[in-house]
Write an enzyme that holds these catalytic residues in place. Structure first.
Site, PDB file in Angstrom:
ATOM      1  N   THR A  66       0.822  -1.204   0.000  1.00 48.59           N
ATOM      2  CA  THR A  66       0.000   0.000   0.000  1.00 48.59           C
ATOM      3  C   THR A  66       0.862   1.263   0.000  1.00 48.59           C
ATOM      4  O   THR A  66       2.011   1.239   0.470  1.00 48.59           O
ATOM      5  CB  THR A  66      -0.890  -0.008   1.267  1.00 48.59           C
ATOM      6  OG1 THR A  66      -1.434   1.283   1.481  1.00 48.59           O
ATOM      7  CG2 THR A  66      -0.107  -0.373   2.515  1.00 48.59           C
ATOM      8  N   ASP A  67       0.277   2.364  -0.458  1.00 46.64           N
ATOM      9  CA  ASP A  67       0.976   3.653  -0.380  1.00 46.64           C
ATOM     10  C   ASP A  67       1.054   4.170   1.054  1.00 46.64           C
ATOM     11  O   ASP A  67       1.821   5.082   1.355  1.00 46.64           O
ATOM     12  CB  ASP A  67       0.303   4.700  -1.291  1.00 46.64           C
ATOM     13  CG  ASP A  67      -1.154   4.999  -0.939  1.00 46.64           C
ATOM     14  OD1 ASP A  67      -1.715   4.344  -0.036  1.00 46.64           O
ATOM     15  OD2 ASP A  67      -1.735   5.900  -1.585  1.00 46.64           O
ATOM     16  N   GLU A  68       0.258   3.564   1.960  1.00 44.99           N
ATOM     17  CA  GLU A  68       0.196   4.099   3.330  1.00 44.99           C
ATOM     18  C   GLU A  68       1.510   3.919   4.083  1.00 44.99           C
ATOM     19  O   GLU A  68       1.737   4.568   5.106  1.00 44.99           O
ATOM     20  CB  GLU A  68      -0.978   3.474   4.092  1.00 44.99           C
ATOM     21  CG  GLU A  68      -2.282   3.717   3.357  1.00 44.99           C
ATOM     22  CD  GLU A  68      -3.552   3.394   4.138  1.00 44.99           C
ATOM     23  OE1 GLU A  68      -3.519   3.415   5.376  1.00 44.99           O
ATOM     24  OE2 GLU A  68      -4.575   3.143   3.478  1.00 44.99           O
ATOM     25  N   TYR A 119      -1.893  -0.489  11.008  1.00 45.07           N
ATOM     26  CA  TYR A 119      -2.026  -1.153   9.696  1.00 45.07           C
ATOM     27  C   TYR A 119      -0.813  -0.857   8.819  1.00 45.07           C
ATOM     28  O   TYR A 119      -0.147  -1.767   8.313  1.00 45.07           O
ATOM     29  CB  TYR A 119      -3.313  -0.696   8.989  1.00 45.07           C
ATOM     30  CG  TYR A 119      -3.325  -1.018   7.507  1.00 45.07           C
ATOM     31  CD1 TYR A 119      -3.336  -2.334   7.055  1.00 45.07           C
ATOM     32  CD2 TYR A 119      -3.308   0.006   6.541  1.00 45.07           C
ATOM     33  CE1 TYR A 119      -3.322  -2.635   5.686  1.00 45.07           C
ATOM     34  CE2 TYR A 119      -3.300  -0.290   5.180  1.00 45.07           C
ATOM     35  CZ  TYR A 119      -3.301  -1.613   4.761  1.00 45.07           C
ATOM     36  OH  TYR A 119      -3.281  -1.896   3.417  1.00 45.07           O
ATOM     37  N   ASN A 173      -5.507   3.947  -2.782  1.00 46.87           N
ATOM     38  CA  ASN A 173      -6.833   3.426  -2.402  1.00 46.87           C
ATOM     39  C   ASN A 173      -7.586   2.874  -3.607  1.00 46.87           C
ATOM     40  O   ASN A 173      -7.753   3.566  -4.605  1.00 46.87           O
ATOM     41  CB  ASN A 173      -7.687   4.546  -1.789  1.00 46.87           C
ATOM     42  CG  ASN A 173      -7.241   4.914  -0.398  1.00 46.87           C
ATOM     43  OD1 ASN A 173      -6.098   5.297  -0.192  1.00 46.87           O
ATOM     44  ND2 ASN A 173      -8.138   4.800   0.561  1.00 46.87           N
ATOM     45  N   GLY A 179      -4.816   9.941  14.670  1.00 42.99           N
ATOM     46  CA  GLY A 179      -3.608   9.856  13.828  1.00 42.99           C
ATOM     47  C   GLY A 179      -3.898   9.848  12.334  1.00 42.99           C
ATOM     48  O   GLY A 179      -3.091   9.385  11.538  1.00 42.99           O
ATOM     49  N   LYS A 221       2.206  -3.316   7.364  1.00 42.76           N
ATOM     50  CA  LYS A 221       2.482  -3.505   5.935  1.00 42.76           C
ATOM     51  C   LYS A 221       3.937  -3.101   5.629  1.00 42.76           C
ATOM     52  O   LYS A 221       4.624  -3.763   4.852  1.00 42.76           O
ATOM     53  CB  LYS A 221       1.508  -2.692   5.075  1.00 42.76           C
ATOM     54  CG  LYS A 221       0.086  -3.199   5.080  1.00 42.76           C
ATOM     55  CD  LYS A 221      -0.097  -4.582   4.483  1.00 42.76           C
ATOM     56  CE  LYS A 221       0.136  -4.639   2.986  1.00 42.76           C
ATOM     57  NZ  LYS A 221      -0.217  -5.991   2.447  1.00 42.76           N
TER      58      LYS A 221
HETATM   59  P1  NAD Z   1      -9.493  -7.430   2.222  1.00 42.98           P
HETATM   60  O1  NAD Z   1      -9.489  -7.188   3.690  1.00 42.98           O
HETATM   61  O2  NAD Z   1     -10.736  -7.198   1.430  1.00 42.98           O
HETATM   62  O3  NAD Z   1      -9.058  -8.951   1.931  1.00 42.98           O
HETATM   63  C1  NAD Z   1      -8.033  -9.586   2.641  1.00 42.98           C
HETATM   64  C2  NAD Z   1      -8.201 -11.086   2.446  1.00 42.98           C
HETATM   65  O4  NAD Z   1      -7.136 -11.753   3.136  1.00 42.98           O
HETATM   66  C3  NAD Z   1      -9.505 -11.633   3.037  1.00 42.98           C
HETATM   67  O5  NAD Z   1     -10.124 -12.502   2.109  1.00 42.98           O
HETATM   68  C4  NAD Z   1      -9.051 -12.399   4.280  1.00 42.98           C
HETATM   69  O6  NAD Z   1      -9.884 -13.513   4.595  1.00 42.98           O
HETATM   70  C5  NAD Z   1      -7.660 -12.829   3.873  1.00 42.98           C
HETATM   71  N1  NAD Z   1      -6.773 -13.084   5.023  1.00 42.98           N
HETATM   72  C6  NAD Z   1      -6.621 -12.303   6.120  1.00 42.98           C
HETATM   73  N2  NAD Z   1      -5.724 -12.865   6.950  1.00 42.98           N
HETATM   74  C7  NAD Z   1      -5.280 -14.003   6.336  1.00 42.98           C
HETATM   75  C8  NAD Z   1      -4.331 -15.004   6.682  1.00 42.98           C
HETATM   76  N3  NAD Z   1      -3.668 -14.949   7.841  1.00 42.98           N
HETATM   77  N4  NAD Z   1      -4.120 -16.008   5.823  1.00 42.98           N
HETATM   78  C9  NAD Z   1      -4.821 -16.095   4.651  1.00 42.98           C
HETATM   79  N5  NAD Z   1      -5.740 -15.191   4.278  1.00 42.98           N
HETATM   80  C10 NAD Z   1      -5.959 -14.148   5.112  1.00 42.98           C
HETATM   81  O7  NAD Z   1      -8.284  -6.580   1.648  1.00 42.98           O
HETATM   82  P2  NAD Z   1      -8.076  -5.924   0.209  1.00 42.98           P
HETATM   83  O8  NAD Z   1      -8.597  -4.554   0.245  1.00 42.98           O
HETATM   84  O9  NAD Z   1      -8.509  -6.876  -0.820  1.00 42.98           O
HETATM   85  O10 NAD Z   1      -6.483  -5.826   0.189  1.00 42.98           O
HETATM   86  C11 NAD Z   1      -5.679  -6.878  -0.342  1.00 42.98           C
HETATM   87  C12 NAD Z   1      -4.219  -6.481  -0.216  1.00 42.98           C
HETATM   88  O11 NAD Z   1      -3.995  -5.274  -0.941  1.00 42.98           O
HETATM   89  C13 NAD Z   1      -3.767  -6.211   1.211  1.00 42.98           C
HETATM   90  O12 NAD Z   1      -2.472  -6.719   1.361  1.00 42.98           O
HETATM   91  C14 NAD Z   1      -3.770  -4.689   1.319  1.00 42.98           C
HETATM   92  O13 NAD Z   1      -2.820  -4.245   2.252  1.00 42.98           O
HETATM   93  C15 NAD Z   1      -3.396  -4.299  -0.092  1.00 42.98           C
HETATM   94  N6  NAD Z   1      -3.888  -2.983  -0.544  1.00 42.98           N
HETATM   95  C16 NAD Z   1      -5.210  -2.650  -0.406  1.00 42.98           C
HETATM   96  C17 NAD Z   1      -5.653  -1.421  -0.882  1.00 42.98           C
HETATM   97  C18 NAD Z   1      -7.114  -1.014  -0.799  1.00 42.98           C
HETATM   98  O14 NAD Z   1      -7.450   0.126  -1.139  1.00 42.98           O
HETATM   99  N7  NAD Z   1      -8.022  -1.907  -0.400  1.00 42.98           N
HETATM  100  C19 NAD Z   1      -4.746  -0.536  -1.465  1.00 42.98           C
HETATM  101  C20 NAD Z   1      -3.402  -0.904  -1.588  1.00 42.98           C
HETATM  102  C21 NAD Z   1      -2.988  -2.145  -1.117  1.00 42.98           C
HETATM  103  P1  TYD Z   2     -10.747   3.979   4.143  1.00 47.16           P
HETATM  104  O1  TYD Z   2     -11.680   3.557   3.062  1.00 47.16           O
HETATM  105  O2  TYD Z   2     -10.868   3.336   5.484  1.00 47.16           O
HETATM  106  O3  TYD Z   2      -9.277   3.794   3.553  1.00 47.16           O
HETATM  107  P2  TYD Z   2      -7.834   4.303   4.168  1.00 47.16           P
HETATM  108  O4  TYD Z   2      -8.012   4.698   5.575  1.00 47.16           O
HETATM  109  O5  TYD Z   2      -7.014   3.056   4.027  1.00 47.16           O
HETATM  110  O6  TYD Z   2      -7.400   5.421   3.274  1.00 47.16           O
HETATM  111  O7  TYD Z   2     -10.880   5.537   4.335  1.00 47.16           O
HETATM  112  C1  TYD Z   2     -10.676   6.431   3.241  1.00 47.16           C
HETATM  113  C2  TYD Z   2     -10.763   7.827   3.795  1.00 47.16           C
HETATM  114  O8  TYD Z   2     -12.115   8.062   4.214  1.00 47.16           O
HETATM  115  C3  TYD Z   2      -9.899   8.054   5.021  1.00 47.16           C
HETATM  116  O9  TYD Z   2      -9.374   9.384   4.965  1.00 47.16           O
HETATM  117  C4  TYD Z   2     -10.860   7.912   6.173  1.00 47.16           C
HETATM  118  C5  TYD Z   2     -12.177   8.413   5.599  1.00 47.16           C
HETATM  119  N1  TYD Z   2     -13.392   7.775   6.160  1.00 47.16           N
HETATM  120  C6  TYD Z   2     -14.448   8.570   6.609  1.00 47.16           C
HETATM  121  O10 TYD Z   2     -14.397   9.812   6.554  1.00 47.16           O
HETATM  122  N2  TYD Z   2     -15.568   7.956   7.108  1.00 47.16           N
HETATM  123  C7  TYD Z   2     -15.665   6.600   7.200  1.00 47.16           C
HETATM  124  O11 TYD Z   2     -16.716   6.097   7.717  1.00 47.16           O
HETATM  125  C8  TYD Z   2     -14.596   5.793   6.714  1.00 47.16           C
HETATM  126  C9  TYD Z   2     -14.651   4.289   6.785  1.00 47.16           C
HETATM  127  C10 TYD Z   2     -13.462   6.431   6.197  1.00 47.16           C
END
Ligand code: NAD
Ligand code: TYD
Length: 354
Positions: free
Chosen positions: A132-134, A158, A187, A292, A162
């Site tokens: 992630t970019d975070e 989180y 995101n 934070g 990562k």
């Molecule tokens: P998500 O929470 O929707 O899915 C995570 C999946 O991992 C779930 O199906 C869960 O059951 C599985 N999981 C959790 N713990 C596990 C374990 N110990 N062993 C096996 N499986 C396990 O997450 P997502 O949004 O699909 O993100 C997927 C990846 O991409 C993550 O690594 C996240 O950090 C990264 N990522 C997400 C975003 C975003 O915007 N959602 C952006 C950049 C990177």
């Molecule tokens: P989120 O989807 O949780 O992604 P991330 O925290 O990984 O960027 O949140 C996106 C942005 O939206 C973040 O700045 C937090 C804000 N947010 C709200 O304002 N209200 C909400 O209920 C949620 C879940 C997030």
């Protein structure tokens, strides 16, 4: 074949669906099925012999060793993670267990497997870690966007977990020569996004007549990418990425949260107007800020464009319209994910605020 972890979640399930759409190569999908994992995301693959699902933990060394020995994948793509910042604030331990310890065990299994490979199998093996970019921390409004050389400065449990996994992946390349690749994406949004994250939460709350909880002043900026574009970037990095390198993936699409929420409201006003004729924007409620809370993320995706020719196919306008339409067409999916566990989370996170 390839082994994909965490592919019952949001991005992983989109990745596997797209992969099997575009290639004949089979997928073993290992997912623990936490609250975020949902086999319904993969229902469209039922009966497809190229997809095999195994419920399991990436930290279960014996299981991963067995799967690697049996199926001999040419690559591992690691999506498995605890992924929600707010949950990491309430309870960081699962984040350490899966994102740090779990990734470590997965790397160890992959190292043992890769070291025993020979010839082209060894040369062609890849371990792609999805991050992630975070990990780069937060930007002020005038800072340049994150590049691959921006120092890591994670601010939430989180992002710290990562970052830790990214460092392990990097070290396995540097120390053991393991053929790793890392992607750091902004995101995502799109189909199968669990409604604890901003965009799907706003859609489902709006339709349910609930408040739309905007944290703080709503002026935090995120760089949004349609999930299918993230999937195409991962495919491209797997295909042509330089070993040991990291690639930032983003949509060149920075927007403050309040603008995202208003866009979702406007699309719902158009596609599913409220019975009373008012706008869904009336449901917007400002609530206490996230502790934070990172102010701004922005990805400079120049490297992946220049070196690998990747760029996003969707604009935010096209992607968000598709996303809102998907939620309107998949109300059964939404109802099913809003189980007991989900309601407990909503009470814990929003009970006092909304
Ligand atoms: P998500 O929470 O929707 O899915 C995570 C999946 O991992 C779930 O199906 C869960 O059951 C599985 N999981 C959790 N713990 C596990 C374990 N110990 N062993 C096996 N499986 C396990 O997450 P997502 O949004 O699909 O993100 C997927 C990846 O991409 C993550 O690594 C996240 O950090 C990264 N990522 C997400 C975003 C975003 O915007 N959602 C952006 C950049 C990177
Ligand atoms: P989120 O989807 O949780 O992604 P991330 O925290 O990984 O960027 O949140 C996106 C942005 O939206 C973040 O700045 C937090 C804000 N947010 C709200 O304002 N209200 C909400 O209920 C949620 C879940 C997030």
């Amino acid at each position: 074949m390839i082994l994909v972890t965490g592919a019952a979640g949001f991005i992983g399930s989109n990745f596997v669906i797209d992969w099997l759409d575009q290639s004949e190569e089979a997928v073993i999908n290992v997912d623990k099925l936490t609250y975020a994992g949902n086999l319904e995301n993969l229902a469209g693959l039922k009966g497809d012999a190229r997809h095999q699902f195994v419920q399991g933990d990436i930290g279960d060394r014996a299981l991963i060793d067995k799967l690697l020995a049996e199926h001999k994948p040419r690559a591992i793509v690691n999506f498995a993670a605890e992924s929600h910042v707010d949950r990491s604030i309430h309870g960081p331990e699962d984040f350490i267990q899966t994102n740090v310890v779990g990734t470590f065990h997965l790397l160890e299994a992959a190292r043992g497997y890769w070291q025993a490979l020979e010839g082209d199998d060894r040369k062609n093996f890849r371990f792609l870690h999805v991050s992630t970019d975070e990990v780069y921390g937060t930007l002020s409004p005038s800072d340049p966007a994150f590049t691959e050389t921006t120092p890591y400065a994670p601010n939430s449990p989180y992002s710290a977990s990562k970052a830790s996994s990214d460092h392990l992946v990097r070290a396995y390349h540097h120390t053991y020569g393991m053929p790793v690749l890392t992607t750091n994406c902004s995101n995502n949004y799109g189909p199968f996004h669990f409604p604890e994250k901003l965009i799907p939460l706003m859609i489902v709350n709006a339709l349910a007549g609930k408040n739309l909880p905007v944290y703080g002043d709503g002026m935090q900026v995120r760089d949004w990418l349609y999930v299918k574009d993230h999937c195409s970037a991962i495919r491209r990095v797997l295909e042509a990425g330089q070993l040991g390198e990291t690639y930032n993936v983003g949509g060149w699409n920075e927007k403050p949260n309040i603008e995202i929420v208003k866009t979702v409201c406007a699309l719902l006003d158009e596609l599913r107007p409220r019975a009373d004729g008012k706008s869904y924007a009336e449901q917007i409620t400002y609530v206490t800020d996230r502790p934070g809370h990172d102010r701004r993320y922005a990805i400079d995706a120049t490297k992946i464009h220049r070196e690998l020719g990747w760029k996003p196919a969707e604009t935010f306008d096209t992607g968000i319209r598709k996303t809102v339409a998907w939620y309107l067409e998949n109300e059964a999916w939404v109802q099913h994910v809003q189980s007991g566990d989900y309601r407990q989370w909503v009470d814990l996170q929003y009970g006092a605020k909304a």
